[in-house]
Design a protein around this motif. Sequence first.
Motif, PDB file in Angstrom:
ATOM      1  N   SER A 101      73.205 -65.115  78.263  1.00  0.00           N
ATOM      2  CA  SER A 101      73.767 -63.840  77.804  1.00  0.00           C
ATOM      3  C   SER A 101      72.790 -63.140  76.870  1.00  0.00           C
ATOM      4  CB  SER A 101      75.101 -64.080  77.090  1.00  0.00           C
ATOM      5  OG  SER A 101      74.926 -64.998  76.010  1.00  0.00           O
ATOM      6  N   HIS A 102      71.676 -62.689  77.424  1.00  0.00           N
ATOM      7  CA  HIS A 102      70.644 -62.025  76.634  1.00  0.00           C
ATOM      8  C   HIS A 102      70.904 -60.519  76.579  1.00  0.00           C
ATOM      9  CE1 HIS A 102      68.672 -65.864  77.000  1.00  0.00           C
ATOM     10  NE2 HIS A 102      68.586 -65.736  78.314  1.00  0.00           N
ATOM     11  N   PHE A 103      70.649 -59.923  75.413  1.00  0.00           N
ATOM     12  CA  PHE A 103      70.773 -58.478  75.252  1.00  0.00           C
ATOM     13  C   PHE A 103      69.508 -57.842  75.817  1.00  0.00           C
ATOM     14  CE2 PHE A 103      70.567 -54.384  73.219  1.00  0.00           C
ATOM     15  CZ  PHE A 103      71.888 -53.986  73.081  1.00  0.00           C
ATOM     16  N   ILE A 104      69.658 -56.976  76.808  1.00  0.00           N
ATOM     17  CA  ILE A 104      68.528 -56.387  77.523  1.00  0.00           C
ATOM     18  C   ILE A 104      68.458 -54.886  77.251  1.00  0.00           C
ATOM     19  CG2 ILE A 104      67.499 -55.948  79.784  1.00  0.00           C
ATOM     20  CD1 ILE A 104      69.005 -58.456  80.790  1.00  0.00           C
ATOM     21  N   ARG A 105      67.284 -54.442  76.796  1.00  0.00           N
ATOM     22  CA  ARG A 105      67.056 -53.015  76.561  1.00  0.00           C
ATOM     23  C   ARG A 105      65.892 -52.544  77.410  1.00  0.00           C
ATOM     24  NH1 ARG A 105      63.989 -50.449  72.211  1.00  0.00           N
ATOM     25  NH2 ARG A 105      64.068 -52.390  71.006  1.00  0.00           N
ATOM     26  N   ILE A 106      65.985 -51.323  77.902  1.00  0.00           N
ATOM     27  CA  ILE A 106      64.904 -50.704  78.674  1.00  0.00           C
ATOM     28  C   ILE A 106      64.453 -49.442  77.953  1.00  0.00           C
ATOM     29  CG2 ILE A 106      64.277 -49.578  80.847  1.00  0.00           C
ATOM     30  CD1 ILE A 106      66.383 -51.379  82.206  1.00  0.00           C
TER      31      ILE A 106
END
Length: 208
Positions: A101-106
Amino acid sequence: MREKEKPASIVYEYGAGLYINLTNQCPNNCDFCLRKNSDGSLYAENLWYQGKEPTKEEIWAELTGRDLNQYAEIVFCGYGEPACRWDDMMWLCDKLRAHGSHFIRINTNGLADLIVGRQVASELDGRADAVSVSLNASTAEKYDGLCHSKFGLDAFPAILRFTAVAVLNVPHVRMTVVSTMKKEEIETCKKVCESVGADFHVRDYISE
């Protein structure tokens, strides 16, 4: 092309995040771009790929060689525009989701639809937790004069469309401008941002 003694970093740490240097490709040639005035030493010793870029499998191997749970977020942000490798980025997002459950930002210039050749913001649903779009101007003409996109005056409206759809599919979406802009232009950009439903952020200008 920049001469570098050491190979480019595929991933690098900055603050509490782990950043993925996906590509050096970009359809823009922005006046303020870090790649014009820095060798990337603020973030990593070298972010400029010499020749072939890493495959998605090579990037994944680099990621899984680390304890990803130690990072507050995993961010797609390097010397280029990550949407230039959109399908690879989506593949990596899926792998990250399956991994934990990693927080992913683009971080993006918002031109993915024009780069990929289809409307892609809806593909972020369930894959990205946050998207940060570089707005940088309040009109198509000002954007063209500042960012010199290969898409010309079509770039600015495409950014707004991409962001509006991203807002419907991603929990946290913001548009950003650099702090060196005139106050009046920043305020106008804020209104543009609000018109598509995104949050607004003024980021510090990095000169080296």
